[in-house]
Design an enzyme around this catalytic site. Structure first.
Site, PDB file in Angstrom:
ATOM      1  N   PHE A 148       0.833  -1.203   0.000  1.00 41.49           N
ATOM      2  CA  PHE A 148       0.000   0.000   0.000  1.00 41.49           C
ATOM      3  C   PHE A 148       0.863   1.247   0.000  1.00 41.49           C
ATOM      4  O   PHE A 148       0.565   2.222  -0.697  1.00 41.49           O
ATOM      5  CB  PHE A 148      -0.943   0.035   1.205  1.00 41.49           C
ATOM      6  CG  PHE A 148      -1.611   1.373   1.326  1.00 41.49           C
ATOM      7  CD1 PHE A 148      -2.654   1.712   0.480  1.00 41.49           C
ATOM      8  CD2 PHE A 148      -1.150   2.315   2.232  1.00 41.49           C
ATOM      9  CE1 PHE A 148      -3.240   2.971   0.545  1.00 41.49           C
ATOM     10  CE2 PHE A 148      -1.729   3.571   2.306  1.00 41.49           C
ATOM     11  CZ  PHE A 148      -2.777   3.901   1.466  1.00 41.49           C
ATOM     12  N   CYS A 149       1.928   1.247   0.786  1.00 37.69           N
ATOM     13  CA  CYS A 149       2.798   2.424   0.852  1.00 37.69           C
ATOM     14  C   CYS A 149       3.440   2.702  -0.510  1.00 37.69           C
ATOM     15  O   CYS A 149       3.591   3.862  -0.912  1.00 37.69           O
ATOM     16  CB  CYS A 149       3.870   2.225   1.912  1.00 37.69           C
ATOM     17  SG  CYS A 149       3.211   1.963   3.574  1.00 37.69           S
TER      18      CYS A 149
END
Length: 346
Positions: free
Chosen positions: A84-85
């Site tokens: 996600f990052c």
């Protein structure tokens, strides 16, 4: 438990009060506020506040290129296996108008721009002591605090996000498969990603929080104050471990060379061996957060809650994980800050 939170639901925006509401308001005004990411720290308001302050002062404010700092954060996320990052920072690089840099950072390719390529290589190497890319920081001395603060807060946030969130639930499938859609999505955050922020206002949120001595590499900047506060606040989670467990976590991370943990859980046997049974679950959580947050399971958390009894709250879960995460961050700081200070070009 509402998705995407794995173990501890965030404070909803509609119910936030006090410190949490204030941080949410600043995030909404200066960054992006979506369910997930930093909101996962909200059960422990002091951690949410300190993390936001460092992210704001290092990554969002200052004189260095926002796109370059977002790309650096994305490269750290790839090194830490935080999907996600990676997607979030690629979106922000797109928003800053650097589309090739965004896609290259996301995929692990070498950016076509030489400066961008050097930044990504340096940031991705911050997990690997002695990597040749660390020997030539690709930014001037006056930008060192911003870049170091960005990669260190990224190492911390990656560990917390990976521990606390179901990252797959946060990434829309179309963004995974279409570079064009990612570029178009970047337009929705263009204003946020290109807005210049003045250093300093993030520190106003830190009043009353514990702190420590700002690091020399920050050169007296707001980044150093924010980092010193996050370091002290996150280290407070050690109080939830017994003294021997604290020492075992510290010694294990001090010997870590940046490599990903082997498959399986056998690597935890040695650091946990001989600890009192009541101390093992918390030490296990801290070590997983530090060295393999993507291996954290429901069983690990349930075991800790049972051992902690009335102290096994959502807030304390976040604090134990933060202690492990900041222990790893300090280890990373110990091998990148001296090299950066010595070799940063004037």
């Amino acid at each position: 438990m509402p998705a995407p939170y794995r173990f501890a639901p965030a404070v909803p925006k509609s119910l936030a009060t006090g410190q949490v509401a204030e941080v949410y308001a600043r995030m909404r005004a200066e960054f992006l506020l979506a369910d997930g990411p930093l909101m996962s720290l909200s059960p422990a308001p002091e951690l949410l506040t300190a993390t936001w302050a460092l992210l704001r002062e290092a990554e969002l404010a200052g004189r260095a290129s926002r796109a370059a700092k977002e790309a650096a954060a994305g490269a750290v996320a790839r090194a830490n296996r935080c999907p996600f990052c990676v997607e979030a920072h690629a979106l922000l690089v797109h928003g800053a108008g650097e589309h090739d840099l965004a896609e290259a950072t996301r995929s692990g390719a070498v950016p076509s721009d030489g400066t961008g390529a050097a930044v990504v290589a340096w940031a991705g190497a911050t997990r690997t002591p002695g990597d040749p890319a660390l020997a030539a920081p690709p930014f001037p001395a006056e930008h060192a605090a911003e870049f170091l603060g960005t990669v260190l807060v990224s190492h911390f946030v990656n560990r917390m996000v990976t521990s606390l969130l179901d990252e797959d639930a946060l990434i829309p499938q179309p963004l995974r498969s279409s570079g064009l859609l990612r570029r178009l999505a970047g337009l929705t955050v263009r204003r946020t990603a290109r807005r210049p922020l003045q250093p300093g206002p993030g520190l106003k949120l830190l009043a009353g929080l514990p702190t420590s001595v700002p690091p020399a590499w920050a050169g007296g900047s707001p980044v150093g104050v924010a980092y010193a506060t996050l370091r002290a606040v996150a280290a407070g989670g050690a109080a939830l471990l017994g003294p021997e467990a604290q020492a075992r976590v510290g010694a294990t991370v001090a010997a870590w060379d940046g490599a990903h943990a082997p498959l399986g859980a056998g690597w935890l046997d040695t650091p946990l061996a001989g600890l009192p049974a009541a101390d093992r679950p918390a030490a296990r959580l801290a070590l997983l957060a530090a060295l393999a947050p993507y291996r954290l399971t429901e069983a690990d958390v349930a075991s800790w809650r049972a051992s902690a009894q009335e102290q096994g709250t959502d807030a304390n879960l976040v604090r134990v994980l933060a202690f492990g995460a900041i222990t790893a961050v300090e280890r990373i700081e110990s091998w990148i800050a001296p090299v950066t200070a010595e070799r940063t070009p004037a």
